[in-house]
Design a protein around this motif. Sequence first.
Motif, mmCIF file in Angstrom:
data_model
loop_
_atom_site.group_PDB
_atom_site.id
_atom_site.type_symbol
_atom_site.label_atom_id
_atom_site.label_comp_id
_atom_site.label_asym_id
_atom_site.label_seq_id
_atom_site.Cartn_x
_atom_site.Cartn_y
_atom_site.Cartn_z
ATOM 1 N N ILE A 1 0.855 -1.182 0.000
ATOM 2 C CA ILE A 1 0.000 0.000 0.000
ATOM 3 C C ILE A 1 0.893 1.235 0.000
ATOM 4 C CG2 ILE A 1 -1.968 -1.143 1.105
ATOM 5 C CD1 ILE A 1 -1.111 0.215 3.768
ATOM 6 N N ALA A 2 0.365 2.341 -0.501
ATOM 7 C CA ALA A 2 1.163 3.557 -0.604
ATOM 8 C C ALA A 2 0.298 4.765 -0.253
ATOM 9 C CB ALA A 2 1.723 3.698 -2.013
ATOM 10 N N ARG A 3 0.930 5.787 0.343
ATOM 11 C CA ARG A 3 0.222 7.007 0.744
ATOM 12 C C ARG A 3 0.467 8.103 -0.292
ATOM 13 N NH1 ARG A 3 1.831 9.509 6.333
ATOM 14 N NH2 ARG A 3 3.528 10.327 5.067
ATOM 15 N N ARG A 4 -0.634 8.723 -0.735
ATOM 16 C CA ARG A 4 -0.549 9.790 -1.734
ATOM 17 C C ARG A 4 0.091 11.022 -1.118
ATOM 18 N NH1 ARG A 4 -2.527 8.922 -6.510
ATOM 19 N NH2 ARG A 4 -3.067 11.089 -6.889
ATOM 20 N N ALA B 1 -4.540 13.374 -1.163
ATOM 21 C CA ALA B 1 -3.265 13.444 -0.440
ATOM 22 C C ALA B 1 -3.440 12.966 0.999
ATOM 23 C CB ALA B 1 -2.732 14.873 -0.454
ATOM 24 N N GLY B 2 -2.475 12.174 1.470
ATOM 25 C CA GLY B 2 -2.491 11.682 2.840
ATOM 26 C C GLY B 2 -3.263 10.390 3.020
ATOM 27 N N LEU B 3 -4.010 9.968 1.992
ATOM 28 C CA LEU B 3 -4.761 8.724 2.084
ATOM 29 C C LEU B 3 -3.965 7.594 1.444
ATOM 30 C CD1 LEU B 3 -8.370 9.976 1.248
ATOM 31 C CD2 LEU B 3 -7.378 9.503 3.496
ATOM 32 N N TRP B 4 -4.212 6.404 1.922
ATOM 33 C CA TRP B 4 -3.515 5.221 1.427
ATOM 34 C C TRP B 4 -4.309 4.603 0.284
ATOM 35 C CZ3 TRP B 4 1.238 3.602 3.274
ATOM 36 C CH2 TRP B 4 1.727 4.333 4.361
ATOM 37 N N GLU B 5 -3.595 3.893 -0.578
ATOM 38 C CA GLU B 5 -4.240 3.252 -1.723
ATOM 39 C C GLU B 5 -3.422 2.051 -2.161
ATOM 40 O OE1 GLU B 5 -4.308 5.941 -5.051
ATOM 41 O OE2 GLU B 5 -2.129 5.986 -5.213
ATOM 42 N N ARG C 1 4.069 0.790 2.575
ATOM 43 C CA ARG C 1 4.139 -0.263 3.593
ATOM 44 C C ARG C 1 3.800 -1.609 2.947
ATOM 45 N NH1 ARG C 1 5.595 3.305 6.430
ATOM 46 N NH2 ARG C 1 4.849 4.054 8.408
ATOM 47 N N TRP C 2 4.432 -2.635 3.464
ATOM 48 C CA TRP C 2 3.974 -4.002 3.222
ATOM 49 C C TRP C 2 3.143 -4.346 4.455
ATOM 50 C CZ3 TRP C 2 4.228 -6.360 -1.282
ATOM 51 C CH2 TRP C 2 5.208 -5.996 -2.202
ATOM 52 N N ALA C 3 1.854 -4.514 4.277
ATOM 53 C CA ALA C 3 0.943 -4.705 5.411
ATOM 54 C C ALA C 3 0.205 -6.036 5.305
ATOM 55 C CB ALA C 3 -0.076 -3.567 5.453
ATOM 56 N N SER C 4 0.004 -6.657 6.456
ATOM 57 C CA SER C 4 -0.838 -7.861 6.472
ATOM 58 C C SER C 4 -2.284 -7.417 6.255
ATOM 59 C CB SER C 4 -0.716 -8.582 7.821
ATOM 60 O OG SER C 4 -1.353 -7.817 8.838
ATOM 61 N N ARG C 5 -3.135 -8.361 5.913
ATOM 62 C CA ARG C 5 -4.552 -8.019 5.722
ATOM 63 C C ARG C 5 -5.113 -7.377 6.993
ATOM 64 N NH1 ARG C 5 -3.639 -11.600 1.990
ATOM 65 N NH2 ARG C 5 -4.932 -11.811 0.134
ATOM 66 N N GLU C 6 -4.781 -7.932 8.157
ATOM 67 C CA GLU C 6 -5.298 -7.392 9.419
ATOM 68 C C GLU C 6 -4.832 -5.958 9.643
ATOM 69 O OE1 GLU C 6 -3.671 -10.457 11.737
ATOM 70 O OE2 GLU C 6 -5.360 -11.817 11.418
#
Length: 128
Positions: free
Chosen positions: A18-21, A28-32, A101-106
């Motif tokens: 996931i990445a933050r704009r 801007a500031g939101l993840w996608e 980030r590399w994030a787990s589903r949780e």
Amino acid sequence: MLEVAAAIIENEQGQLLIARRKKGKSQAGLWEFPGGKIEQGESVEACLQRELQEEMNISIEPYEPFGVNDHAYGTTQIRLFAHRARFVGGDISLVDHDEYRWASREELREYSFAPADIPFVVRLLQEL
């Protein structure tokens, strides 16, 4: 309607990219889930491979459609096509984002996502 593609990229540990704009960009500031605009005559898969190379300097292998979501950002209507993809390689360097980030589903629950991406987050959480 603007057609956009997003990659649900999984690494070997099962984490999702996931990445933050960054500031100055819409949302801007939101993840996608990273991706971008589909060009005329371009497939979703080709778009994702091109965009991830351009925006993050990584190679991916899209392998399965994940879903489609229509969303209105004010007067801008978008159709977001999500595809599952494998991380193939490359060292991430950011262009349109200020963080990743590399994030787990949780862990997805801990981030504020752009509205068009939220249905895909919900679906990923249902897979737990």
